[in-house]
Design a protein around this motif. Sequence first.
Motif, mmCIF file in Angstrom:
data_model
loop_
_atom_site.group_PDB
_atom_site.id
_atom_site.type_symbol
_atom_site.label_atom_id
_atom_site.label_comp_id
_atom_site.label_asym_id
_atom_site.label_seq_id
_atom_site.Cartn_x
_atom_site.Cartn_y
_atom_site.Cartn_z
ATOM 1 N N ARG B 110 14.094 16.064 6.296
ATOM 2 C CA ARG B 110 15.285 15.365 5.811
ATOM 3 C C ARG B 110 15.660 14.166 6.649
ATOM 4 O O ARG B 110 16.300 13.244 6.164
ATOM 5 N N ASP B 168 5.269 32.443 -8.889
ATOM 6 C CA ASP B 168 6.264 32.850 -7.906
ATOM 7 C C ASP B 168 6.442 31.794 -6.818
ATOM 8 O O ASP B 168 7.491 31.701 -6.204
ATOM 9 N N VAL B 170 5.800 28.321 -7.238
ATOM 10 C CA VAL B 170 6.208 26.984 -7.681
ATOM 11 C C VAL B 170 7.682 26.914 -8.101
ATOM 12 O O VAL B 170 8.161 25.842 -8.456
ATOM 13 N N THR B 171 8.387 28.047 -8.048
ATOM 14 C CA THR B 171 9.834 27.973 -8.220
ATOM 15 C C THR B 171 10.439 27.164 -7.072
ATOM 16 O O THR B 171 11.475 26.524 -7.234
ATOM 17 N N CYS B 172 9.782 27.181 -5.922
ATOM 18 C CA CYS B 172 10.276 26.407 -4.773
ATOM 19 C C CYS B 172 9.331 25.271 -4.382
ATOM 20 O O CYS B 172 9.756 24.163 -4.127
ATOM 21 N N GLN B 174 6.979 22.556 -5.254
ATOM 22 C CA GLN B 174 6.716 21.842 -6.501
ATOM 23 C C GLN B 174 5.218 21.599 -6.698
ATOM 24 O O GLN B 174 4.526 21.153 -5.796
ATOM 25 N N ILE B 175 4.758 21.889 -7.908
ATOM 26 C CA ILE B 175 3.342 21.789 -8.222
ATOM 27 C C ILE B 175 2.870 20.334 -8.212
ATOM 28 O O ILE B 175 1.695 20.044 -8.051
ATOM 29 N N ASP B 180 10.895 18.340 -1.230
ATOM 30 C CA ASP B 180 12.283 17.971 -0.950
ATOM 31 C C ASP B 180 12.935 19.098 -0.194
ATOM 32 O O ASP B 180 13.735 19.833 -0.737
ATOM 33 N N GLY B 181 12.552 19.282 1.042
ATOM 34 C CA GLY B 181 13.143 20.353 1.833
ATOM 35 C C GLY B 181 12.291 21.605 1.890
ATOM 36 O O GLY B 181 12.519 22.475 2.703
ATOM 37 N N ILE B 182 11.309 21.696 1.000
ATOM 38 C CA ILE B 182 10.361 22.810 1.013
ATOM 39 C C ILE B 182 8.973 22.180 0.928
ATOM 40 O O ILE B 182 8.735 21.328 0.075
ATOM 41 N N ASN B 207 10.098 33.000 8.319
ATOM 42 C CA ASN B 207 10.892 32.694 7.128
ATOM 43 C C ASN B 207 10.913 33.944 6.266
ATOM 44 O O ASN B 207 9.871 34.426 5.817
ATOM 45 N N GLU B 208 12.113 34.477 6.052
ATOM 46 C CA GLU B 208 12.230 35.761 5.361
ATOM 47 C C GLU B 208 11.781 35.679 3.901
ATOM 48 O O GLU B 208 11.238 36.636 3.360
ATOM 49 N N VAL B 209 12.028 34.542 3.266
ATOM 50 C CA VAL B 209 11.598 34.408 1.869
ATOM 51 C C VAL B 209 10.084 34.513 1.801
ATOM 52 O O VAL B 209 9.516 35.259 0.998
ATOM 53 N N GLN B 235 -1.217 13.963 -7.074
ATOM 54 C CA GLN B 235 -1.360 12.767 -7.923
ATOM 55 C C GLN B 235 -0.671 11.588 -7.272
ATOM 56 O O GLN B 235 0.372 11.735 -6.712
#
Lengths: 424, 235
Positions: B110, B168, B170-172, B174-175, B180-182, B207-209, B235
């Motif tokens: 960031r 599971d 790509v919810t965070c 991005q493909i 943006d932070g992840i 990281n717990e997630v 891309q």
Amino acid sequence: MTNFNRRQFGLMFGAGAAALALPTYLRAQGKPRVVVIGGGAGGATAARYIAKDSKGEIDVTLIDASEKFTTCFFSNLYLGGFRDFDSITHGYERLQSNYGINKITAFAKSVDKASKMVILADGSSVPYDRLVVSPGIDLIYDSVEGYSEEAAEIAPHAWKAGPQTQLLKAKLDAVKDGEQIVMVAPPNPYRCPPGPYERVSMMAHMLKAKGHTNSKIIILDPKEKFSKQGLFQEGWAKYYPGMVEWYGPDVHGGIKSVDAASGTVETDLDTFTGALLNVIPAQKAGMIAAKAGLTNDSGFCPIDAATMRSDNDENIFVIGDASIAGAMPKSGFSANSQAKVAAMIIRSELTDSKAFPAKYANTCWSLIETNDGVKVGAQYEPKDGKIASTSTFVSQTGEEDSVRKATYEESEGWYKGITADMFG
Amino acid sequence: MQIEATAPISAILLFLSSMTVGAQEVDPIRGEKLFKACSNCHEVGEGAKNKVGPHLDGVFGRTAGSIDGFKYSSALKRAGEEGLTWSAESIDAYIEKPRDFVKGNRMSYRGMEKAQDRSDLVAWLERISLNSPSADINAESTSEVVGFAAAVLEMDGDPDYGEYLSGDCVTCHQISGQADGIPSIIGLPKEYFVRSLFEYKTNVRQNEVMKNRVVNLSNEEIAALAAYFTGIQPQ
């Protein structure tokens, strides 16, 4: 053409989109048809995954009454001034142009299960081979005596994001120093378990930022405990001392009635009055679910844990807040996760693609104060006919500031990620 | 001024301690500590390799987006082609607000708000990237992780299964490779991808997630995910 890249893939579908502008009965001859009702975290994801992964083999139609979708998740951050309204509002353009999804902006009135048709408000019908029902929740206004759809124009629920959220924000911004806010929290099960308490945090943040520290937020809760309770209560004591009071049923003795006009809530203990009254009533599956005969006595829809298929109809899948998903909470993340299982199963049934065992996930982030985020989450699998958690985690009280900041930043990354996953 | 002479580069640091940026002194020792925020993704020092981000050896004077074999965003490559090279000034401006400096780049950071922090970090980076490495900044995977990963790397993962399981992730993540932070997880070296997952499982990375995801993955599933994600080109 075996080696196309994503951009070419998009262009191929872009060309396909022109053909899809034909009347329903002329297109999709011979192609299996999937119709999705509801364009939120469940429905938009299901539509996108089925269209994307079937590579044009399945004709996908998405029905939602709105042109644009405002996410409930992060709408509390809009209340707290961390987000503007546009940043939580999304269009369906890319689902149409890049994935060839046919978006119908209309209210789905009912489902004719025998002839496999969705009936729209104007009486027209949309045929399907498989139907995904993802309508989210409807509010049971009269679960709180004195509350109604009309009363919500004075005492907003703001539990469906959109004009209600903007109304609540306007009323929050008008609260003067020393004036009180009263929230009536919802009973289980409801959308977004930590949501009411994140909302209280964001409202307190707003008040404090304006120096209105003589104001108070009273939460009247029908539940004895709530999600991330220790974390929220720690945060309220730390950041908003004396500004937040939570009363469970053992204190208030029962919520009797509300009166939106006077901003009062009657309980066994006392009458509470707020300059702002936020009533979040009990909830049930979105109206179409009951009209389609997919709900049980609970008001929500029983499903098969391995597929998200409705217990009541083999051609219909119910995902998201409307479903009874065992241990999974009603959240945007859960809906997005369930959508991918349903999409995978539907594709395998319609195009013989490979099917894999269902796996589900959820994480809920909440913001307590600037750069202080917390999270809770779990993984899930079908077990003995129910969706059961296989492992869980939750933020700890007393965590270092750097950990909380990283958690908040992670939540922002997630928002970008899930909205890209929903809307392309 | 007191210097804790524990780092192998203490001599350089003593020299640097007299440098100034503006009116304030730069503190490369602080800079080394601040680099911890970068070290999840960037290696620097002798033998540094590309990880999530490119290695930073010799970064000063390097054309942006120019390391062979690292999959840059097209935005950063273009910036390099248009003449962006890395200097104390450009790195300072980049890390202040990465998203604004080169629009569309994929560095998932960031930004470092304080000018003093950036000066300290850049001063340290400038020396470390040109000189002998500090021993402890390239925390290698534990032998436990290497062992776990080796078993998976022998397997032929099923990319179709990986694609399903990727839902599971790509919810965070991005493909598209946007971050943006992840962090982005596409197109990474397979060994790095697999080790990283085991590093979350064994708390080398915290990281717990991520841990919660990984503890539920079998070796076959990790191999499938690696087969899928490492095969996607940005891309």
